[in-house]
Design an enzyme around this catalytic site. Structure first.
Site, PDB file in Angstrom:
ATOM      1  N   TYR A 192     -58.020  -9.166  96.857  1.00 44.48           N
ATOM      2  CA  TYR A 192     -56.840  -9.643  96.150  1.00 44.48           C
ATOM      3  C   TYR A 192     -55.921  -8.876  95.735  1.00 44.48           C
ATOM      4  O   TYR A 192     -54.953  -9.072  96.007  1.00 44.48           O
ATOM      5  CB  TYR A 192     -57.684 -10.780  95.120  1.00 44.48           C
ATOM      6  CG  TYR A 192     -56.416 -11.260  94.343  1.00 44.48           C
ATOM      7  CD1 TYR A 192     -55.615 -12.374  95.135  1.00 44.48           C
ATOM      8  CD2 TYR A 192     -56.014 -11.224  93.056  1.00 44.48           C
ATOM      9  CE1 TYR A 192     -54.477 -13.061  94.243  1.00 44.48           C
ATOM     10  CE2 TYR A 192     -54.841 -11.574  92.252  1.00 44.48           C
ATOM     11  CZ  TYR A 192     -54.270 -12.621  93.035  1.00 44.48           C
ATOM     12  OH  TYR A 192     -53.308 -13.368  92.295  1.00 44.48           O
ATOM     13  N   ARG A 242     -47.962  -8.107  99.281  1.00 41.55           N
ATOM     14  CA  ARG A 242     -47.237  -9.199  98.835  1.00 41.55           C
ATOM     15  C   ARG A 242     -45.850  -8.877  98.060  1.00 41.55           C
ATOM     16  O   ARG A 242     -44.686  -9.307  98.438  1.00 41.55           O
ATOM     17  CB  ARG A 242     -47.596 -10.249  98.327  1.00 41.55           C
ATOM     18  CG  ARG A 242     -46.870 -11.624  98.112  1.00 41.55           C
ATOM     19  CD  ARG A 242     -47.839 -12.620  97.446  1.00 41.55           C
ATOM     20  NE  ARG A 242     -48.477 -12.503  96.430  1.00 41.55           N
ATOM     21  CZ  ARG A 242     -49.170 -13.548  95.752  1.00 41.55           C
ATOM     22  NH1 ARG A 242     -49.145 -14.800  96.165  1.00 41.55           N
ATOM     23  NH2 ARG A 242     -50.252 -12.990  94.821  1.00 41.55           N
ATOM     24  N   TYR A 300     -47.812  -9.704  84.858  1.00 43.27           N
ATOM     25  CA  TYR A 300     -49.100  -9.356  84.289  1.00 43.27           C
ATOM     26  C   TYR A 300     -49.108  -7.689  84.196  1.00 43.27           C
ATOM     27  O   TYR A 300     -48.641  -6.944  85.136  1.00 43.27           O
ATOM     28  CB  TYR A 300     -50.291  -9.615  85.568  1.00 43.27           C
ATOM     29  CG  TYR A 300     -50.298 -11.401  85.391  1.00 43.27           C
ATOM     30  CD1 TYR A 300     -50.208 -12.053  84.593  1.00 43.27           C
ATOM     31  CD2 TYR A 300     -51.172 -11.780  86.612  1.00 43.27           C
ATOM     32  CE1 TYR A 300     -50.562 -13.500  84.472  1.00 43.27           C
ATOM     33  CE2 TYR A 300     -51.908 -13.348  86.624  1.00 43.27           C
ATOM     34  CZ  TYR A 300     -51.372 -13.904  85.645  1.00 43.27           C
ATOM     35  OH  TYR A 300     -51.715 -15.347  85.611  1.00 43.27           O
ATOM     36  N   ARG A 331     -44.813 -20.276  88.119  1.00 45.36           N
ATOM     37  CA  ARG A 331     -45.658 -21.480  87.836  1.00 45.36           C
ATOM     38  C   ARG A 331     -45.613 -22.608  88.427  1.00 45.36           C
ATOM     39  O   ARG A 331     -46.398 -23.646  88.749  1.00 45.36           O
ATOM     40  CB  ARG A 331     -45.837 -21.318  86.325  1.00 45.36           C
ATOM     41  CG  ARG A 331     -46.120 -20.176  85.471  1.00 45.36           C
ATOM     42  CD  ARG A 331     -47.475 -19.878  85.770  1.00 45.36           C
ATOM     43  NE  ARG A 331     -48.027 -18.509  85.317  1.00 45.36           N
ATOM     44  CZ  ARG A 331     -49.143 -17.865  85.349  1.00 45.36           C
ATOM     45  NH1 ARG A 331     -49.922 -18.343  86.231  1.00 45.36           N
ATOM     46  NH2 ARG A 331     -49.277 -16.701  84.889  1.00 45.36           N
ATOM     47  N   GLU A 376     -59.801 -23.686  89.376  1.00 44.89           N
ATOM     48  CA  GLU A 376     -58.372 -23.546  89.353  1.00 44.89           C
ATOM     49  C   GLU A 376     -58.010 -24.832  89.988  1.00 44.89           C
ATOM     50  O   GLU A 376     -58.486 -25.504  90.906  1.00 44.89           O
ATOM     51  CB  GLU A 376     -57.922 -22.359  90.471  1.00 44.89           C
ATOM     52  CG  GLU A 376     -56.492 -22.061  90.203  1.00 44.89           C
ATOM     53  CD  GLU A 376     -56.165 -20.786  91.215  1.00 44.89           C
ATOM     54  OE1 GLU A 376     -56.504 -19.743  91.052  1.00 44.89           O
ATOM     55  OE2 GLU A 376     -55.113 -20.891  92.227  1.00 44.89           O
TER      56      GLU A 376
HETATM   57  C1  3EB Z   1     -53.178 -16.996  87.935  1.00 43.29           C
HETATM   58  O1  3EB Z   1     -52.507 -17.747  87.103  1.00 43.29           O
HETATM   59  C2  3EB Z   1     -54.388 -17.580  88.776  1.00 43.29           C
HETATM   60  O2  3EB Z   1     -51.893 -14.859  93.907  1.00 43.29           O
HETATM   61  O3  3EB Z   1     -50.705 -16.493  94.643  1.00 43.29           O
HETATM   62  C3  3EB Z   1     -52.742 -18.719  90.599  1.00 43.29           C
HETATM   63  C4  3EB Z   1     -51.768 -19.111  91.774  1.00 43.29           C
HETATM   64  C5  3EB Z   1     -53.417 -17.442  90.850  1.00 43.29           C
HETATM   65  C6  3EB Z   1     -51.159 -18.084  92.793  1.00 43.29           C
HETATM   66  C7  3EB Z   1     -51.516 -16.139  93.740  1.00 43.29           C
HETATM   67  C8  3EB Z   1     -52.747 -16.630  91.806  1.00 43.29           C
HETATM   68  C9  3EB Z   1     -51.826 -17.084  92.681  1.00 43.29           C
HETATM   69  O4  3EB Z   1     -52.964 -15.939  87.828  1.00 43.29           O
HETATM   70  C10 3EB Z   1     -54.444 -17.051  89.848  1.00 43.29           C
END
Ligand code: 3EB
Length: 331
Positions: free
Chosen positions: A138, A145, A198, A211, A325
């Site tokens: 990942y 990406r 992050y 989001r 999720e």
């Molecule tokens: C998060 O909130 C959970 O890598 O495209 C959620 C939605 C998550 C998309 C992505 C990852 C992705 O980080 C993981």
């Protein structure tokens, strides 16, 4: 208007008159590279153990589409919307192949005039396993990406809402939706820091997604807006909460969505109408451990509207401490 529905493969349901399929994604027992078979793209992703658990996510639009293929991308589009699917074969190192696949996609949408990519899905085999250099797949994927998105956002474009989730194998399948018309707004969640911010403890490059994305289609009335909710988990700030409780993680994920789509949050982003969990029409729920499925199912069936279309998958999730999720569509 763009719509989606979840079909049970094999149980053929006709296409409503005046509607046109722009793309099909089979969440089923097999993986294949995207096929156009002379018409619209079909992407098959290995997401279920058996054929009877499979669902086809069908996207339809209200004007006819044209179809094409280039650089391994299979796409369909009309004047309003574009659907595009691609596939990165399984490999030891994903960064370069991911960057190249995304760059090809960005190049395609640019040329077709559909620059506004508003929703994207990434279905990643061996997501929590180490790549050829010991980096989690990942994180390797996120690095490629992010490199592609650095160029994209430098041109003043916004990231899409997205899902990055485990599949049962077969490299990385991805697909996305873009639009040429209408008005699109990115939504963030005050309970969570933006994923693209992050800290480095989660990987060398942060995940590239918003989001949620709000879409006011061309000519749509106020009740015809669309809201695409990214994969949402038990994360507050940037931290996973309740690593030992799927019930509590599920509750936090639902509360995160509730806050994300609330009138007060959308107003902060200039969107006048807010929503509730019972407004979601399509939902996908991903559960890491099969033994947790029944409890998650009960919590989600209580939270969403009885008529909501919910698809359930038992797959790994991008952080190894995430147990559940949830993503969805309003509209
Ligand atoms: C998060 O909130 C959970 O890598 O495209 C959620 C939605 C998550 C998309 C992505 C990852 C992705 O980080 C993981």
């Amino acid at each position: 208007m763009l719509r989606c529905e979840y079909l049970v493969p094999g149980r053929e349901s006709g296409i409503q008159s005046g509607r046109f399929v722009i793309g099909d994604v089979v969440y089923g027992p097999e993986v294949s590279t995207p096929l156009t078979s002379g018409h619209t793209p079909v992407l098959s992703v290995h997401m279920t153990e058996t054929a009877d658990q499979a669902r086809t996510e069908r996207w339809t639009v209200d004007r006819p589409v044209r179809t094409g293929t280039e650089n391994g991308l299979h796409y369909s589009y009309n004047d309003d919307y574009l659907f595009c699917a691609g596939h990165i074969p399984e490999q030891q190192l994903y960064t370069d192949a991911t960057r190249a696949a995304y760059a090809a996609a960005f190049d395609l949408v640019e040329r077709l005039g559909h620059q506004s990519i508003f929703r994207m899905w990434n279905l990643i085999g061996r997501i929590n396993e180490p790549n050829g250099e010991g980096l989690e797949v990942y994180r390797d994927f996120c690095r490629g990406r992010a490199q592609a998105f650095e160029q994209y956002t430098a041109q003043g474009r916004d990231m899409p809402s997205a899902t990055g989730i485990g599949s049962l194998g077969g490299g990385v399948a991805f697909y996305f939706l873009a639009s040429r018309t209408g008005t699109r707004v990115n939504i963030e969640n005050p309970r969570q820091i933006p994923a693209y911010n992050y800290p480095v403890e989660y990987g060398p490059k942060s995940p590239s997604f918003a989001r949620a994305t709000h879409l006011a289609p061309r000519g749509a009335g106020p009740d015809e807006n669309l809201l695409y909710i990214s994969g949402t988990a038990g994360i507050l700030g940037h931290q996973t909460v309740h690593a030992d409780s799927v019930d509590k993680q599920c509750q936090v994920a639902l509360e995160n969505i509730e806050r994300l789509i609330s009138g007060s949050n959308l107003a902060q982003h200039g969107v006048s109408q807010g929503y509730e969990l019972t407004d979601l029409s399509q939902v996908k729920v991903y559960v890491r451990h099969p033994e947790h499925m029944a409890r998650v199912r009960q919590a989600c069936e209580e939270a969403f509207h009885p008529s909501a279309d919910i698809a359930w998958f038992t797959v790994d999730i991008c952080r190894s401490d995430l147990l559940v999720e949830i993503e969805g569509v309003i509209g």
